[in-house]
Design a protein around this motif. Structure first.
Motif, PDB file in Angstrom:
ATOM      1  N   SER A 207       4.044  -2.597  -7.090  1.00 32.90           N
ATOM      2  CA  SER A 207       5.353  -2.256  -6.885  1.00 32.90           C
ATOM      3  C   SER A 207       5.777  -1.027  -7.667  1.00 32.90           C
ATOM      4  O   SER A 207       4.993  -0.680  -8.817  1.00 32.90           O
ATOM      5  CB  SER A 207       6.279  -3.360  -7.320  1.00 32.90           C
ATOM      6  N   ARG A 208       6.651  -0.240  -7.278  1.00 32.55           N
ATOM      7  CA  ARG A 208       6.982   0.998  -7.953  1.00 32.55           C
ATOM      8  C   ARG A 208       7.672   0.465  -9.358  1.00 32.55           C
ATOM      9  O   ARG A 208       7.125   1.290 -10.334  1.00 32.55           O
ATOM     10  CB  ARG A 208       8.435   1.422  -7.185  1.00 32.55           C
TER      11      ARG A 208
ATOM     12  N   TRP B  81       8.303  10.470 -10.678  1.00 30.27           N
ATOM     13  CA  TRP B  81       9.428   9.392 -10.754  1.00 30.27           C
ATOM     14  C   TRP B  81       9.784   9.838 -12.347  1.00 30.27           C
ATOM     15  O   TRP B  81      10.949   9.797 -12.888  1.00 30.27           O
ATOM     16  CB  TRP B  81       9.071   8.232 -10.574  1.00 30.27           C
TER      17      TRP B  81
ATOM     18  N   ALA C 290       2.945   9.861  -7.445  1.00 34.00           N
ATOM     19  CA  ALA C 290       4.437   9.072  -7.383  1.00 34.00           C
ATOM     20  C   ALA C 290       4.832   9.183  -8.735  1.00 34.00           C
ATOM     21  O   ALA C 290       6.052   9.235  -9.301  1.00 34.00           O
ATOM     22  CB  ALA C 290       4.252   7.941  -6.731  1.00 34.00           C
ATOM     23  N   HIS C 291       4.070   8.390  -9.675  1.00 35.93           N
ATOM     24  CA  HIS C 291       4.519   8.281 -10.998  1.00 35.93           C
ATOM     25  C   HIS C 291       4.944   9.554 -11.927  1.00 35.93           C
ATOM     26  O   HIS C 291       5.777   9.299 -12.783  1.00 35.93           O
ATOM     27  CB  HIS C 291       3.438   7.729 -11.882  1.00 35.93           C
TER      28      HIS C 291
END
Length: 356
Positions: free
Chosen positions: A299-300, A251, A247-248
């Motif tokens: 958290s994101r 993003w 995910a990182h």
């Protein structure tokens, strides 16, 4: 891969093969390819131990070693295929492993499995031949589609994601038929089926989303049920990541993401997911479900703040802009850890970043 052409001789699995007037390319547990349009009309040769017979412009293969399929290609690039049953000339060993979907996770499982059982054979089932050469270099014998029912393995792990399949539960059933029931059969599922979307606490005993509520969780739960039916086990993994994947990384590439920043997510490094899977396989569990995470939910926004602060990446994340998408869950797998005696190499995402 190894090539043989006009009058050439090469060694494959300690067997010396000699063929004339045609060129065939082999990869173990995979596909021999012919690059000649015409085999000699009068050629009739049988190779001892492999049962490979050439005669009258046809290539008749009965692979008595670790190949399950073959493909004959003409000079114009056309590639008709045919699947054959197989019965290996060398017996499948008690620690040999079949990996269905040998991608990033599957390859790490293979590496760690060999460390536990040096000399074992590792086989890989794939959807396409795109990465077969890479797999061979890693010591994984690749095959396309499914082996015949008679070709069974003591250990089977299914790592393929559902988006590549039109019948995911059916694929798990096929994988189960490749298991001989002796060692272990493991499905690497997802933590998505846990019924929690308010950033609340969640562990191995949290209730599941009921089948029928969500197509995403339906396909996973139906696949899990197939595995449990056959006596296999399931490990529900949280978000997989490594330095350039996860995910990182997604993003960071986008810079601005239309998702809410306070959504809680859960992570586990690919290496830790692999070591957890190998631990479960070694213990030969039946009909069990485990949870894989680092038990440090973030958290994101916290994830991307850590990325920006680390100074380890060339790009910089800008912001999340969402406000009304669903929240997540806070996973804890202390019960899994206690039962297995397992701990992750990377205790948290922050710990991982410190090692870069």
């Amino acid at each position: 891969m190894m090539m043989m052409g006009l009058g050439s001789i090469f060694h494959l699995n300690s067997i010396t093969l000699c063929m004339h007037h045609t060129q065939i390319q082999f990869q173990p547990f995979g596909f021999p390819y012919s690059k000649s349009n015409n085999l000699l009309p009068s050629l009739s040769t049988t190779i001892p131990g492999w049962g490979i017979k050439l005669k009258s412009k046809t290539l008749s293969l009965s692979l008595m070693a670790s190949a399950t399929h073959f493909q004959v290609s003409s000079e114009d690039g056309s590639a008709p295929t045919q699947e054959l049953g197989s019965s290996p000339s060398h017996a499948i060993g008690q620690h040999d492993l079949l990996i269905v979907g040998p991608g990033v996770l599957g390859r790490l499982v293979a590496q760690k499995w060999r460390q536990e059982y040096p000399g074992c054979q590792v086989f890989g089932q794939t959807v396409t031949t795109n990465h077969h050469e890479e797999l061979v270099k890693l010591g994984i014998s690749p095959s396309l589609k499914w082996t015949k029912e008679g070709y069974k393995f003591p250990y089977v792990i299914f790592c393929a994601p559902p988006y590549q399949s039109s019948d995911y539960p059916g694929d798990l059933r096929q994988a189960a038929l490749c298991w001989n029931g002796e060692g272990a059969f493991l499905f690497t599922s997802s933590s998505a089926p846990y019924d929690c979307n308010d950033n609340g606490f969640c562990d191995e005993d949290t209730p599941l989303v009921q089948i029928g509520r969500s197509p995403r969780t339906d396909v996973l739960l139906k696949a899990e049920n197939v595995v449990l039916e056959f006596g296999g086990s399931v490990v529900r993994l949280s978000g997989l990541y490594k330095e350039d994947r996860g995910a990182h990384a997604y993003w960071l590439e986008k810079g601005i993401v239309e998702s809410r920043p306070d959504h809680i997510l859960n992570l586990i490094h690919y290496e830790d997911a692999a070591s957890l899977s190998v631990t479960i396989l070694k213990k030969k569990f039946r009909k069990r479900i485990f949870l894989g995470c680092d038990s440090h939910p973030l958290s994101r926004q916290e994830v991307m703040d850590l990325v920006n602060q680390s100074g380890k990446f060339s790009k910089r994340f800008e912001k999340f802009t969402g406000t009304d998408d669903p929240l997540g869950k806070r996973l804890n797998n202390s019960k899994t850890r206690e039962e297995l005696g397992w701990e992750p190499k990377y205790s948290s995402f922050a710990h991982f970043l410190e090692t870069l």
